[in-house]
Design a protein around this motif. Structure first.
Motif, mmCIF file in Angstrom:
data_model
loop_
_atom_site.group_PDB
_atom_site.id
_atom_site.type_symbol
_atom_site.label_atom_id
_atom_site.label_comp_id
_atom_site.label_asym_id
_atom_site.label_seq_id
_atom_site.Cartn_x
_atom_site.Cartn_y
_atom_site.Cartn_z
ATOM 1 N N GLU A 6 -50.435 98.194 30.368
ATOM 2 C CA GLU A 6 -51.023 97.119 31.160
ATOM 3 C C GLU A 6 -50.380 97.160 32.539
ATOM 4 N N LEU A 7 -51.180 96.934 33.579
ATOM 5 C CA LEU A 7 -50.696 97.156 34.943
ATOM 6 C C LEU A 7 -51.114 96.030 35.882
ATOM 7 N N ASP A 8 -50.201 95.674 36.778
ATOM 8 C CA ASP A 8 -50.525 94.740 37.855
ATOM 9 C C ASP A 8 -49.947 95.271 39.164
ATOM 10 N N PHE A 9 -50.671 95.100 40.254
ATOM 11 C CA PHE A 9 -50.239 95.512 41.587
ATOM 12 C C PHE A 9 -50.665 94.393 42.524
ATOM 13 N N TYR A 10 -49.690 93.564 42.943
ATOM 14 C CA TYR A 10 -50.063 92.392 43.726
ATOM 15 C C TYR A 10 -48.843 91.847 44.471
ATOM 16 N N SER A 11 -49.114 90.975 45.437
ATOM 17 C CA SER A 11 -48.028 90.365 46.207
ATOM 18 C C SER A 11 -47.276 89.362 45.342
ATOM 19 N N ARG A 12 -45.991 89.181 45.661
ATOM 20 C CA ARG A 12 -45.142 88.250 44.927
ATOM 21 C C ARG A 12 -44.612 87.171 45.881
ATOM 22 N N PRO A 13 -44.136 86.072 45.343
ATOM 23 C CA PRO A 13 -43.646 84.979 46.195
ATOM 24 C C PRO A 13 -42.252 85.251 46.760
ATOM 25 N N SER A 55 -53.468 103.334 47.070
ATOM 26 C CA SER A 55 -53.620 104.025 45.786
ATOM 27 C C SER A 55 -52.601 105.140 45.598
ATOM 28 N N ILE A 56 -52.132 105.733 46.708
ATOM 29 C CA ILE A 56 -51.134 106.799 46.601
ATOM 30 C C ILE A 56 -49.808 106.234 46.087
ATOM 31 N N THR A 57 -49.418 105.076 46.610
ATOM 32 C CA THR A 57 -48.201 104.422 46.124
ATOM 33 C C THR A 57 -48.318 104.120 44.635
ATOM 34 N N LEU A 58 -49.485 103.638 44.229
ATOM 35 C CA LEU A 58 -49.687 103.329 42.813
ATOM 36 C C LEU A 58 -49.653 104.585 41.966
ATOM 37 N N GLN A 59 -50.296 105.647 42.433
ATOM 38 C CA GLN A 59 -50.274 106.907 41.684
ATOM 39 C C GLN A 59 -48.840 107.381 41.463
ATOM 40 N N LYS A 60 -48.029 107.342 42.523
ATOM 41 C CA LYS A 60 -46.644 107.802 42.407
ATOM 42 C C LYS A 60 -45.859 106.924 41.440
ATOM 43 N N ALA A 61 -46.137 105.614 41.449
ATOM 44 C CA ALA A 61 -45.449 104.712 40.524
ATOM 45 C C ALA A 61 -45.834 105.021 39.079
ATOM 46 N N ILE A 87 -56.652 99.914 42.205
ATOM 47 C CA ILE A 87 -56.055 100.234 40.911
ATOM 48 C C ILE A 87 -56.817 101.355 40.225
ATOM 49 N N ILE A 88 -58.143 101.288 40.264
ATOM 50 C CA ILE A 88 -58.942 102.348 39.648
ATOM 51 C C ILE A 88 -58.644 103.693 40.315
ATOM 52 N N LYS A 89 -58.583 103.709 41.651
ATOM 53 C CA LYS A 89 -58.323 104.954 42.375
ATOM 54 C C LYS A 89 -56.933 105.499 42.048
ATOM 55 N N GLY A 90 -55.926 104.620 42.030
ATOM 56 C CA GLY A 90 -54.572 105.058 41.726
ATOM 57 C C GLY A 90 -54.445 105.644 40.336
ATOM 58 N N CYS A 91 -55.109 105.001 39.358
ATOM 59 C CA CYS A 91 -55.064 105.505 37.982
ATOM 60 C C CYS A 91 -55.815 106.825 37.866
ATOM 61 N N GLU A 92 -56.940 106.942 38.576
ATOM 62 C CA GLU A 92 -57.686 108.205 38.567
ATOM 63 C C GLU A 92 -56.849 109.332 39.157
ATOM 64 N N LEU A 93 -56.138 109.050 40.238
ATOM 65 C CA LEU A 93 -55.271 110.058 40.849
ATOM 66 C C LEU A 93 -54.155 110.481 39.892
ATOM 67 N N ALA A 94 -53.697 109.531 39.070
ATOM 68 C CA ALA A 94 -52.644 109.832 38.089
ATOM 69 C C ALA A 94 -53.211 110.462 36.818
ATOM 70 N N GLY A 95 -54.535 110.513 36.715
ATOM 71 C CA GLY A 95 -55.177 111.151 35.567
ATOM 72 C C GLY A 95 -55.166 110.327 34.297
ATOM 73 N N VAL A 96 -55.168 109.002 34.444
ATOM 74 C CA VAL A 96 -55.142 108.124 33.273
ATOM 75 C C VAL A 96 -56.391 107.240 33.272
#
Length: 290
Positions: A6-13, A55-61, A87-96
Protein backbone atom coordinates in the motif's frame (compact mmCIF):
# COMPACT_ATOMS: atom_id res chain seq x y z
CA UNK A 1 -0.87 -14.49 -3.90
CA UNK A 2 2.38 -12.53 -3.67
CA UNK A 3 3.06 -9.68 -1.29
CA UNK A 4 0.79 -6.64 -1.73
CA UNK A 5 1.97 -3.13 -0.88
CA UNK A 6 0.00 0.00 0.00
CA UNK A 7 1.41 3.38 -0.98
CA UNK A 8 0.87 7.06 -0.27
CA UNK A 9 2.71 10.08 -1.72
CA UNK A 10 1.48 13.37 -0.32
CA UNK A 11 2.35 16.52 1.61
CA UNK A 12 2.61 16.33 5.40
CA UNK A 13 1.93 18.93 8.11
CA UNK A 14 5.65 19.73 8.41
CA UNK A 15 7.31 22.86 7.00
CA UNK A 16 10.89 22.88 5.73
CA UNK A 17 13.47 25.68 6.09
CA UNK A 18 11.80 27.53 3.20
CA UNK A 19 8.38 27.37 4.88
CA UNK A 20 7.21 24.83 2.28
CA UNK A 21 5.44 21.60 3.16
CA UNK A 22 7.52 18.46 3.22
CA UNK A 23 6.24 15.58 1.15
CA UNK A 24 6.47 11.95 2.13
CA UNK A 25 6.34 8.56 0.45
CA UNK A 26 4.93 5.80 2.64
CA UNK A 27 4.97 2.15 1.60
CA UNK A 28 3.71 -0.70 3.74
CA UNK A 29 2.78 -4.33 3.25
CA UNK A 30 -0.88 -5.36 3.23
CA UNK A 31 -1.80 -8.08 5.72
CA UNK A 32 -3.68 -10.74 3.76
CA UNK A 33 -4.54 -13.32 6.42
CA UNK A 34 -6.12 -13.35 9.87
CA UNK A 35 -2.93 -14.66 11.52
CA UNK A 36 -0.51 -12.15 10.01
CA UNK A 37 2.05 -10.83 12.49
CA UNK A 38 1.57 -7.08 12.09
CA UNK A 39 5.01 -6.42 13.58
CA UNK A 40 6.62 -8.34 10.73
CA UNK A 41 4.95 -6.34 7.94
CA UNK A 42 7.36 -4.34 5.77
CA UNK A 43 7.35 -0.53 6.07
CA UNK A 44 9.30 2.16 4.26
CA UNK A 45 9.13 5.95 4.56
CA UNK A 46 10.94 8.75 2.77
CA UNK A 47 10.59 12.53 3.01
CA UNK A 48 11.22 14.77 0.02
CA UNK A 49 10.97 18.48 -0.80
CA UNK A 50 8.16 19.91 -2.91
CA UNK A 51 10.49 20.28 -5.91
CA UNK A 52 11.13 16.52 -5.85
CA UNK A 53 7.47 15.59 -6.22
CA UNK A 54 7.45 13.60 -9.46
CA UNK A 55 7.15 10.06 -10.77
CA UNK A 56 10.93 9.60 -10.98
CA UNK A 57 11.29 10.26 -7.25
CA UNK A 58 8.53 7.75 -6.59
CA UNK A 59 10.08 5.15 -8.88
CA UNK A 60 13.42 5.45 -7.07
CA UNK A 61 11.68 5.13 -3.70
CA UNK A 62 9.87 1.98 -4.84
CA UNK A 63 13.16 0.56 -6.16
CA UNK A 64 14.80 1.28 -2.80
CA UNK A 65 11.90 -0.31 -0.92
CA UNK A 66 12.14 -3.42 -3.11
CA UNK A 67 15.87 -3.63 -2.38
CA UNK A 68 15.32 -3.24 1.36
CA UNK A 69 12.47 -5.77 1.50
CA UNK A 70 14.25 -8.31 -0.70
CA UNK A 71 11.27 -8.93 -2.98
CA UNK A 72 9.04 -7.26 -5.53
CA UNK A 73 5.34 -6.97 -4.60
CA UNK A 74 2.71 -8.53 -6.84
CA UNK A 75 0.84 -5.21 -6.86
CA UNK A 76 0.58 -1.83 -5.17
CA UNK A 77 -2.61 -0.23 -3.83
CA UNK A 78 -3.13 3.50 -3.38
CA UNK A 79 -6.09 5.60 -2.24
CA UNK A 80 -4.94 9.17 -2.95
CA UNK A 81 -7.04 10.14 -5.96
CA UNK A 82 -5.37 13.57 -6.28
CA UNK A 83 -2.06 11.82 -6.99
CA UNK A 84 -3.52 9.29 -9.42
CA UNK A 85 -1.42 10.05 -12.53
CA UNK A 86 1.89 10.46 -10.72
CA UNK A 87 1.50 7.33 -8.61
CA UNK A 88 0.46 5.23 -11.60
CA UNK A 89 3.41 6.54 -13.64
CA UNK A 90 5.90 5.95 -10.82
CA UNK A 91 4.69 2.39 -10.27
CA UNK A 92 4.79 1.69 -14.01
CA UNK A 93 8.37 2.96 -14.16
CA UNK A 94 9.21 0.61 -11.27
CA UNK A 95 7.52 -2.27 -13.11
CA UNK A 96 4.88 -2.99 -10.47
CA UNK A 97 1.12 -3.28 -11.23
CA UNK A 98 -0.85 -0.56 -9.44
CA UNK A 99 -4.52 -0.25 -8.45
CA UNK A 100 -6.58 2.55 -6.93
CA UNK A 101 -8.21 1.13 -3.83
CA UNK A 102 -10.02 1.78 -0.57
CA UNK A 103 -8.51 -1.48 0.71
CA UNK A 104 -5.53 0.34 2.22
CA UNK A 105 -6.32 -0.62 5.79
CA UNK A 106 -2.74 -0.96 7.06
CA UNK A 107 -1.66 2.29 5.42
CA UNK A 108 -4.62 4.22 6.85
CA UNK A 109 -3.81 2.87 10.31
CA UNK A 110 -0.15 3.86 9.91
CA UNK A 111 -1.10 7.37 8.77
CA UNK A 112 -3.38 7.70 11.76
CA UNK A 113 -0.51 6.73 14.07
CA UNK A 114 1.91 9.15 12.41
CA UNK A 115 -0.59 12.01 12.55
CA UNK A 116 -1.04 11.43 16.27
CA UNK A 117 2.43 10.47 17.46
CA UNK A 118 5.12 11.17 14.84
CA UNK A 119 4.47 14.37 12.86
CA UNK A 120 3.72 16.52 15.96
CA UNK A 121 7.19 15.65 17.29
CA UNK A 122 8.99 16.84 14.16
CA UNK A 123 10.68 20.21 13.76
CA UNK A 124 8.52 22.46 11.58
CA UNK A 125 5.24 20.77 12.52
CA UNK A 126 2.31 22.90 11.36
CA UNK A 127 -0.73 22.24 13.54
CA UNK A 128 -3.03 24.34 11.35
CA UNK A 129 -2.42 22.27 8.20
CA UNK A 130 -2.65 19.06 10.23
CA UNK A 131 -6.17 19.95 11.31
CA UNK A 132 -7.26 20.64 7.74
CA UNK A 133 -6.01 17.32 6.39
CA UNK A 134 -8.79 14.95 5.30
CA UNK A 135 -9.43 12.41 2.57
CA UNK A 136 -12.69 12.47 0.67
CA UNK A 137 -13.58 9.55 -1.59
CA UNK A 138 -15.86 10.11 -4.58
CA UNK A 139 -18.88 7.84 -4.74
CA UNK A 140 -20.68 6.67 -7.85
CA UNK A 141 -24.30 5.58 -7.84
CA UNK A 142 -24.57 1.86 -7.03
CA UNK A 143 -25.23 -0.46 -9.96
CA UNK A 144 -26.31 -4.09 -10.33
CA UNK A 145 -23.82 -6.94 -10.47
CA UNK A 146 -22.76 -8.03 -13.98
CA UNK A 147 -25.11 -10.54 -15.59
CA UNK A 148 -22.25 -13.03 -15.97
CA UNK A 149 -21.97 -13.53 -12.20
CA UNK A 150 -25.62 -13.23 -11.22
CA UNK A 151 -27.56 -16.26 -10.13
CA UNK A 152 -31.33 -16.48 -10.43
CA UNK A 153 -34.31 -15.61 -8.26
CA UNK A 154 -33.44 -18.51 -5.98
CA UNK A 155 -30.35 -16.65 -4.76
CA UNK A 156 -30.61 -15.46 -1.17
CA UNK A 157 -28.64 -13.38 1.29
CA UNK A 158 -28.38 -13.10 5.05
CA UNK A 159 -27.00 -10.54 7.48
CA UNK A 160 -25.26 -12.47 10.27
CA UNK A 161 -22.69 -11.99 13.04
CA UNK A 162 -19.67 -13.87 14.32
CA UNK A 163 -17.70 -13.16 17.47
CA UNK A 164 -14.17 -11.90 16.95
CA UNK A 165 -12.77 -15.03 18.61
CA UNK A 166 -14.45 -17.17 15.93
CA UNK A 167 -12.01 -15.75 13.38
CA UNK A 168 -9.06 -17.35 15.16
CA UNK A 169 -9.88 -20.51 13.20
CA UNK A 170 -10.42 -18.78 9.84
CA UNK A 171 -7.21 -20.25 8.41
CA UNK A 172 -8.78 -23.69 8.90
CA UNK A 173 -11.98 -22.84 6.99
CA UNK A 174 -12.55 -24.18 3.48
CA UNK A 175 -12.43 -20.98 1.41
CA UNK A 176 -11.85 -20.53 -2.32
CA UNK A 177 -11.02 -16.81 -2.58
CA UNK A 178 -10.13 -14.87 0.57
CA UNK A 179 -8.35 -11.93 2.12
CA UNK A 180 -8.26 -10.86 5.76
CA UNK A 181 -6.23 -8.98 8.33
CA UNK A 182 -5.43 -9.59 12.01
CA UNK A 183 -8.07 -8.14 14.28
CA UNK A 184 -5.30 -7.01 16.62
CA UNK A 185 -4.50 -4.34 14.02
CA UNK A 186 -7.81 -2.66 14.93
CA UNK A 187 -7.62 -3.58 18.65
CA UNK A 188 -10.78 -5.69 18.49
CA UNK A 189 -11.64 -7.56 21.68
CA UNK A 190 -12.47 -11.33 21.48
CA UNK A 191 -16.09 -10.88 22.59
CA UNK A 192 -16.86 -8.24 19.94
CA UNK A 193 -19.58 -9.21 17.45
CA UNK A 194 -18.44 -8.82 13.83
CA UNK A 195 -21.37 -8.32 11.41
CA UNK A 196 -21.37 -9.56 7.85
CA UNK A 197 -23.32 -10.34 4.71
CA UNK A 198 -23.41 -13.82 3.21
CA UNK A 199 -24.67 -14.31 -0.34
CA UNK A 200 -26.03 -17.75 -1.26
CA UNK A 201 -25.79 -18.22 -5.02
CA UNK A 202 -25.94 -21.05 -7.54
CA UNK A 203 -23.08 -19.21 -9.25
CA UNK A 204 -21.08 -18.87 -6.04
CA UNK A 205 -17.68 -19.67 -7.56
CA UNK A 206 -17.94 -17.29 -10.57
CA UNK A 207 -19.26 -14.57 -8.26
CA UNK A 208 -16.45 -15.05 -5.75
CA UNK A 209 -13.86 -15.17 -8.53
CA UNK A 210 -15.16 -11.91 -9.97
CA UNK A 211 -15.13 -10.25 -6.56
CA UNK A 212 -11.56 -11.39 -5.93
CA UNK A 213 -10.46 -9.38 -8.96
CA UNK A 214 -11.85 -6.16 -7.47
CA UNK A 215 -10.28 -3.90 -4.87
CA UNK A 216 -12.84 -4.58 -2.16
CA UNK A 217 -13.35 -1.64 0.18
CA UNK A 218 -16.32 -2.14 2.46
CA UNK A 219 -20.06 -2.77 2.68
CA UNK A 220 -22.48 0.05 3.43
CA UNK A 221 -26.19 0.64 3.89
CA UNK A 222 -27.72 2.95 1.30
CA UNK A 223 -30.95 4.35 2.77
CA UNK A 224 -32.17 6.11 -0.38
CA UNK A 225 -35.59 5.72 -1.97
CA UNK A 226 -34.80 2.03 -2.52
CA UNK A 227 -32.69 0.89 0.48
CA UNK A 228 -29.90 -1.58 -0.27
CA UNK A 229 -26.60 -3.03 0.95
CA UNK A 230 -23.79 -1.95 -1.37
CA UNK A 231 -20.24 -3.14 -1.92
CA UNK A 232 -17.75 -0.30 -2.38
CA UNK A 233 -14.76 -1.13 -4.58
CA UNK A 234 -11.82 0.74 -6.11
CA UNK A 235 -12.06 4.41 -5.08
CA UNK A 236 -15.52 5.14 -6.48
CA UNK A 237 -17.38 2.02 -7.67
CA UNK A 238 -20.47 0.76 -5.85
CA UNK A 239 -22.38 -2.51 -6.44
CA UNK A 240 -25.83 -3.54 -5.21
CA UNK A 241 -25.62 -6.82 -3.26
CA UNK A 242 -28.93 -6.90 -1.40
CA UNK A 243 -32.15 -4.95 -1.85
CA UNK A 244 -33.98 -4.15 1.39
CA UNK A 245 -37.57 -4.32 0.22
CA UNK A 246 -39.56 -3.97 3.45
CA UNK A 247 -39.37 -2.62 7.00
CA UNK A 248 -38.01 -5.89 8.35
CA UNK A 249 -35.03 -6.08 5.97
CA UNK A 250 -34.37 -2.34 6.36
CA UNK A 251 -34.24 -2.87 10.13
CA UNK A 252 -31.70 -5.66 9.51
CA UNK A 253 -29.62 -3.27 7.41
CA UNK A 254 -29.73 -0.62 10.12
CA UNK A 255 -28.72 -3.25 12.67
CA UNK A 256 -25.80 -4.22 10.45
CA UNK A 257 -24.57 -0.60 10.32
CA UNK A 258 -24.91 -0.24 14.09
CA UNK A 259 -22.97 -3.45 14.71
CA UNK A 260 -20.31 -2.36 12.22
CA UNK A 261 -19.74 0.87 14.14
CA UNK A 262 -19.56 -1.02 17.44
CA UNK A 263 -16.90 -3.26 15.85
CA UNK A 264 -14.79 -0.21 14.82
CA UNK A 265 -15.82 -0.66 11.18
CA UNK A 266 -14.80 -4.34 10.92
CA UNK A 267 -17.22 -6.60 9.02
CA UNK A 268 -17.16 -9.40 6.45
CA UNK A 269 -18.53 -10.57 3.12
CA UNK A 270 -19.04 -14.24 2.33
CA UNK A 271 -20.22 -16.18 -0.72
CA UNK A 272 -21.63 -19.72 -0.45
CA UNK A 273 -23.50 -22.05 -2.78
CA UNK A 274 -26.25 -22.63 -0.18
CA UNK A 275 -27.01 -22.12 3.52
CA UNK A 276 -26.19 -25.81 4.05
CA UNK A 277 -22.70 -25.52 2.56
CA UNK A 278 -19.76 -25.96 4.92
CA UNK A 279 -17.36 -24.13 2.61
CA UNK A 280 -17.08 -20.63 1.22
CA UNK A 281 -16.49 -19.80 -2.43
CA UNK A 282 -15.24 -16.47 -1.12
CA UNK A 283 -14.74 -14.77 2.24
CA UNK A 284 -13.29 -11.33 2.91
CA UNK A 285 -12.74 -9.48 6.15
CA UNK A 286 -13.39 -5.80 5.45
CA UNK A 287 -12.97 -2.45 7.19
CA UNK A 288 -15.05 0.70 6.86
CA UNK A 289 -12.85 3.52 8.12
CA UNK A 290 -14.90 6.34 6.61
Amino acid sequence: MGKIWELDFYSRPILDDNNKKLWEILICESPISIDTDVNSLFRYSQFCSNNEVNSITLQKAIDTAIEKSGETPSKIRFFRRQMNNMIIKGCELAGVPVFSSRHTYALNKWLEERNQDFYPQQSGYDEKSAQSTSVQYPQNNPINLPDAVKGDKKDKWALVSLSAEDFAEMKEWDIGFAEAFPLSMINIQPHTLIPGLIIFSQRALPLAGWMSGLELGYLRLDKGNFPKICLETGVSDSWILANLTDKATLAEGEGFEKAKKQASGVHFLGVQSSPESESFAGFWLLLDNQ
